[in-house]
Design a protein around this motif. Structure first.
Motif, mmCIF file in Angstrom:
data_model
loop_
_atom_site.group_PDB
_atom_site.id
_atom_site.type_symbol
_atom_site.label_atom_id
_atom_site.label_comp_id
_atom_site.label_asym_id
_atom_site.label_seq_id
_atom_site.Cartn_x
_atom_site.Cartn_y
_atom_site.Cartn_z
ATOM 1 N N ILE A 1 -10.659 -61.329 -54.525
ATOM 2 C CA ILE A 1 -10.010 -62.243 -53.574
ATOM 3 C C ILE A 1 -10.154 -63.681 -54.037
ATOM 4 C CG2 ILE A 1 -10.144 -63.150 -51.220
ATOM 5 C CD1 ILE A 1 -10.831 -60.275 -50.324
ATOM 6 N N PHE A 2 -11.347 -64.052 -54.507
ATOM 7 C CA PHE A 2 -11.593 -65.410 -54.996
ATOM 8 C C PHE A 2 -10.682 -65.730 -56.179
ATOM 9 C CE2 PHE A 2 -13.978 -68.264 -57.814
ATOM 10 C CZ PHE A 2 -14.133 -69.350 -56.965
ATOM 11 N N LEU A 3 -10.560 -64.813 -57.126
ATOM 12 C CA LEU A 3 -9.708 -65.049 -58.280
ATOM 13 C C LEU A 3 -8.232 -65.112 -57.885
ATOM 14 C CD1 LEU A 3 -11.432 -62.804 -60.943
ATOM 15 C CD2 LEU A 3 -11.399 -65.288 -60.831
ATOM 16 N N ALA A 4 -7.823 -64.297 -56.934
ATOM 17 C CA ALA A 4 -6.431 -64.323 -56.485
ATOM 18 C C ALA A 4 -6.101 -65.648 -55.805
ATOM 19 C CB ALA A 4 -6.165 -63.157 -55.538
ATOM 20 N N VAL A 5 -7.007 -66.138 -54.980
ATOM 21 C CA VAL A 5 -6.787 -67.419 -54.311
ATOM 22 C C VAL A 5 -6.727 -68.542 -55.341
ATOM 23 C CG1 VAL A 5 -7.881 -69.113 -52.776
ATOM 24 C CG2 VAL A 5 -7.721 -66.716 -52.085
ATOM 25 N N ASN A 6 -7.612 -68.518 -56.323
ATOM 26 C CA ASN A 6 -7.593 -69.554 -57.361
ATOM 27 C C ASN A 6 -6.305 -69.505 -58.173
ATOM 28 O OD1 ASN A 6 -9.994 -70.873 -56.876
ATOM 29 N ND2 ASN A 6 -11.174 -69.377 -58.031
ATOM 30 N N LEU A 7 -5.823 -68.311 -58.455
ATOM 31 C CA LEU A 7 -4.572 -68.175 -59.195
ATOM 32 C C LEU A 7 -3.392 -68.717 -58.394
ATOM 33 C CD1 LEU A 7 -3.247 -67.091 -61.770
ATOM 34 C CD2 LEU A 7 -2.948 -64.926 -60.575
ATOM 35 N N VAL A 8 -3.356 -68.441 -57.102
ATOM 36 C CA VAL A 8 -2.279 -68.953 -56.245
ATOM 37 C C VAL A 8 -2.329 -70.477 -56.183
ATOM 38 C CG1 VAL A 8 -1.481 -69.065 -53.843
ATOM 39 C CG2 VAL A 8 -2.024 -66.857 -54.888
ATOM 40 N N VAL A 9 -3.525 -71.040 -56.053
ATOM 41 C CA VAL A 9 -3.661 -72.501 -56.015
ATOM 42 C C VAL A 9 -3.238 -73.108 -57.343
ATOM 43 C CG1 VAL A 9 -5.361 -74.371 -55.880
ATOM 44 C CG2 VAL A 9 -5.416 -72.518 -54.220
ATOM 45 N N LEU A 10 -3.606 -72.488 -58.442
ATOM 46 C CA LEU A 10 -3.227 -72.993 -59.755
ATOM 47 C C LEU A 10 -1.719 -72.973 -59.946
ATOM 48 C CD1 LEU A 10 -4.186 -73.947 -62.569
ATOM 49 C CD2 LEU A 10 -4.177 -71.548 -63.236
ATOM 50 N N VAL A 11 -1.081 -71.878 -59.554
ATOM 51 C CA VAL A 11 0.374 -71.777 -59.685
ATOM 52 C C VAL A 11 1.063 -72.778 -58.764
ATOM 53 C CG1 VAL A 11 2.331 -70.243 -59.219
ATOM 54 C CG2 VAL A 11 0.369 -69.407 -60.503
#
Length: 79
Positions: free
Chosen positions: A45-55
């Motif tokens: 979940i943490f990595l998915a949220v970071n990926l969404v924020v990065l994109v």
């Protein structure tokens, strides 16, 4: 033989059972399986949220960097 004697002679976990040569039940997870699953889920979940924020922030970052490059091109003197 009492129950406490039986329990004290039993291996404490799967690894102790394997060391002593006893067949451990492979279907039953060990005591920390739930913690490992929870940690993996939280990390995912943490990595998915970071990926969404990065994109989401990538266009803003590109605009900011291009404006910085443009400002240095405009402000630098040309001889």
């Amino acid at each position: 033989m009492t129950a406490s004697t039986l329990w004290s002679d039993a291996p404490k976990n799967r690894y102790a059972a394997e060391r002593s040569g006893l067949a451990a039940n492979r279907a039953a997870p060990d005591a920390h399986a739930a913690r490992r699953h929870t940690t993996a889920l939280a990390a995912g979940i943490f990595l998915a949220v970071n990926l969404v924020v990065l994109v989401t922030l990538t266009p803003t970052l590109i605009d900011t960097l291009s404006s910085i490059v443009t400002l240095t091109d405009v402000s630098s003197p040309r001889f």
